[in-house]
Write an enzyme that holds these catalytic residues in place. Structure first.
Site, PDB file in Angstrom:
ATOM      1  N   ASP A  60     129.123  48.674  46.091  1.00  0.00           N
ATOM      2  CA  ASP A  60     130.524  49.029  45.893  1.00  0.00           C
ATOM      3  C   ASP A  60     131.249  48.793  47.213  1.00  0.00           C
ATOM      4  OD1 ASP A  60     132.965  50.550  45.707  1.00  0.00           O
ATOM      5  OD2 ASP A  60     132.098  51.454  43.909  1.00  0.00           O
ATOM      6  N   LYS A  93     141.479  52.802  46.042  1.00  0.00           N
ATOM      7  CA  LYS A  93     140.400  52.865  47.044  1.00  0.00           C
ATOM      8  C   LYS A  93     139.755  51.493  47.210  1.00  0.00           C
ATOM      9  CE  LYS A  93     138.626  57.567  46.430  1.00  0.00           C
ATOM     10  NZ  LYS A  93     137.495  58.312  45.855  1.00  0.00           N
ATOM     11  N   LYS A 107     135.692  40.908  61.570  1.00  0.00           N
ATOM     12  CA  LYS A 107     135.933  41.111  63.001  1.00  0.00           C
ATOM     13  C   LYS A 107     134.602  41.057  63.758  1.00  0.00           C
ATOM     14  CE  LYS A 107     137.569  44.806  65.988  1.00  0.00           C
ATOM     15  NZ  LYS A 107     137.973  46.209  65.978  1.00  0.00           N
ATOM     16  N   ARG A 108     133.588  41.746  63.213  1.00  0.00           N
ATOM     17  CA  ARG A 108     132.282  41.797  63.889  1.00  0.00           C
ATOM     18  C   ARG A 108     131.610  40.420  63.896  1.00  0.00           C
ATOM     19  NH1 ARG A 108     127.465  42.247  61.711  1.00  0.00           N
ATOM     20  NH2 ARG A 108     128.316  42.839  59.685  1.00  0.00           N
ATOM     21  N   TYR A 147     147.543  49.323  41.496  1.00  0.00           N
ATOM     22  CA  TYR A 147     147.150  47.927  41.739  1.00  0.00           C
ATOM     23  C   TYR A 147     148.151  47.243  42.668  1.00  0.00           C
ATOM     24  CZ  TYR A 147     145.779  43.096  40.494  1.00  0.00           C
ATOM     25  OH  TYR A 147     145.366  41.781  40.513  1.00  0.00           O
ATOM     26  N   LYS A 151     147.325  46.343  46.497  1.00  0.00           N
ATOM     27  CA  LYS A 151     147.280  44.957  46.981  1.00  0.00           C
ATOM     28  C   LYS A 151     148.289  44.740  48.110  1.00  0.00           C
ATOM     29  CE  LYS A 151     144.272  42.824  44.161  1.00  0.00           C
ATOM     30  NZ  LYS A 151     143.135  42.001  44.583  1.00  0.00           N
TER      31      LYS A 151
END
Ligand code: NAD
Ligand code: UDP
Length: 324
Positions: A60, A93, A107-108, A147, A151
């Site tokens: 998830d 969420k 980013k990592r 939604y 977004k």
């Protein structure tokens, strides 16, 4: 960037995601399909499971995950009104925490990350057709807000990670897209009308049917997504991707009846709250920057979609499960 890339597709088992995975696997990339199967099922990607360059991860996206990748297509989010309103809090969420998690990963890893945004960021538009410069007319407290605003927040997060952390982002605003592998019970207009026509059920026309949409076939959309991801000219979007051919929903019902040869009756049902009255993408930016324009006319795409709907067992598909 190496020619064979490690590519993550979140929502990769869904309607658009599964076609995108297929395309990337065919090109030889090392593809990770991540999905929680909220609105999809394994059958969409089962044919890819034997490919050595395809991997399926059940996860998830609201929860962090650490993967080493070069590119991320962030498609994880219920997309049909019936699906995203099923658990609106979870939808928000997914958009927001999902965006933060993929942006953190990008980013990592110094990966490029593309956000599947939507024409819904324009809400019920006062400008027609909709250019990317239009800021939209969204009801922030209505049933579609989970939604639309989710977004919009994701777009804001993408731009903030870009400005603050120099993350290499891409934002595409997808307009109504259809084709084989749409969930037959997702409640979207094309899946509803085709299923109803094939099962000799009444065709449910919401409102007068004068409201319009512009429908893009999935192959054109996947091509647009890949072109945007692979654009090295520093163009980050947002860019509209969609087919500018505009049809009223009543016209769509007539097309489906004719192409299926069905004798189903059209019945009028109440128009859902905040249903946009008109929608058509202005795609000049996509043409200019990506040399992209759709090629599949509605009739051709509908015929292929109908053929696929004829080939499936509707009983193999189930509605979403409650999800908190
Ligand atoms: P879809 O529902 O078939 O695909 C979405 C996928 O995301 C599904 O496989 C679902 O199980 C998965 N998912 C949902 N929540 C998740 C979570 N929390 N964690 C992991 N996976 C999760 O819909 P689609 O039409 O393929 O849409 C794909 C993307 O494109 C979505 O982000 C959608 O908002 C966007 N989009 C689609 C359209 C369209 O017309 N198809 C239009 C605008 C935007
Ligand atoms: N619609 C309809 N009958 C249905 C499903 C949808 O008339 O069974 C209408 C809906 O009210 C909207 C349009 O078709 O005006 C497109 O709906 P969809 O849910 O596919 O996508 P939207 O663009 O609204 O997100």
């Amino acid at each position: 960037m190496p020619t064979v890339k490690r590519i993550l597709v979140t929502g990769g088992a869904g309607f658009l995601g599964s076609h995108l995975c297929e395309r990337l696997v065919e090109r030889g990339h090392d593809v990770i399909c991540l999905d929680n199967f909220f609105t999809s099922q394994k059958s969409n990607v089962v044919h890819l499971l034997g490919c050595p360059n395809f991997e399926l991860v059940r996860h998830d996206i609201t929860l962090p995950i650490y993967l080493e990748v070069d590119e991320i297509y962030n498609l994880a989010c219920p997309a049909a009104p019936g699906h995203y309103q099923f658990n609106p809090i979870k939808t928000m969420k997914t958009s927001m925490a999902g965006a933060i998690n993929v942006l953190g990963m990008a980013k990592r890893c110094r990966a490029r990350v593309l956000q599947a945004s939507t024409s819904e960021v324009y809400g019920d538009p006062e400008i027609h057709p909709q250019p990317e410069t239009y800021r939209g007319s969204v009801n922030p407290i209505g049933p579609r807000a989970c939604y639309d605003e989710g977004k919009r927040a994701a777009e804001a997060l993408f731009m903030d990670y870009h400005r603050m952390n120099r993350v290499d982002v891409r934002i595409v605003r997808i307009f109504n897209t259809y084709g084989p592998r749409m969930h037959p019970f997702d409640g979207r207009v094309i899946s509803n009308f085709i299923r109803q026509a094939l099962q000799a059920e009444e065709i449910t026309l919401f409102g007068s049917g004068e409201q319009t949409r512009s429908f893009c076939y999935r192959d054109d959309m996947v091509e647009g997504l890949v072109r945007m991801m692979e654009n090295d000219q520093g163009f980050i979007g947002p860019v509209n991707l969609g087919n500018p051919g505009e049809f009223s929903i009543a016209e769509l019902a007539e097309h489906v009846l004719r192409l299926t040869g069905s004798r189903s009756r059209i019945v009028n049902k109440p128009l859902p709250a905040d249903d946009p009255k008109r929608r058509r993408p202005d795609i000049r930016l996509a043409k200019e920057k990506l040399d992209w324009a759709p090629t599949v006319p509605l009739e051709t795409g509908l015929a292929k979609t109908i053929e696929w709907f004829r080939s499936i067992e509707f009983s193999d598909y189930r509605p979403p499960t409650p999800h908190y």
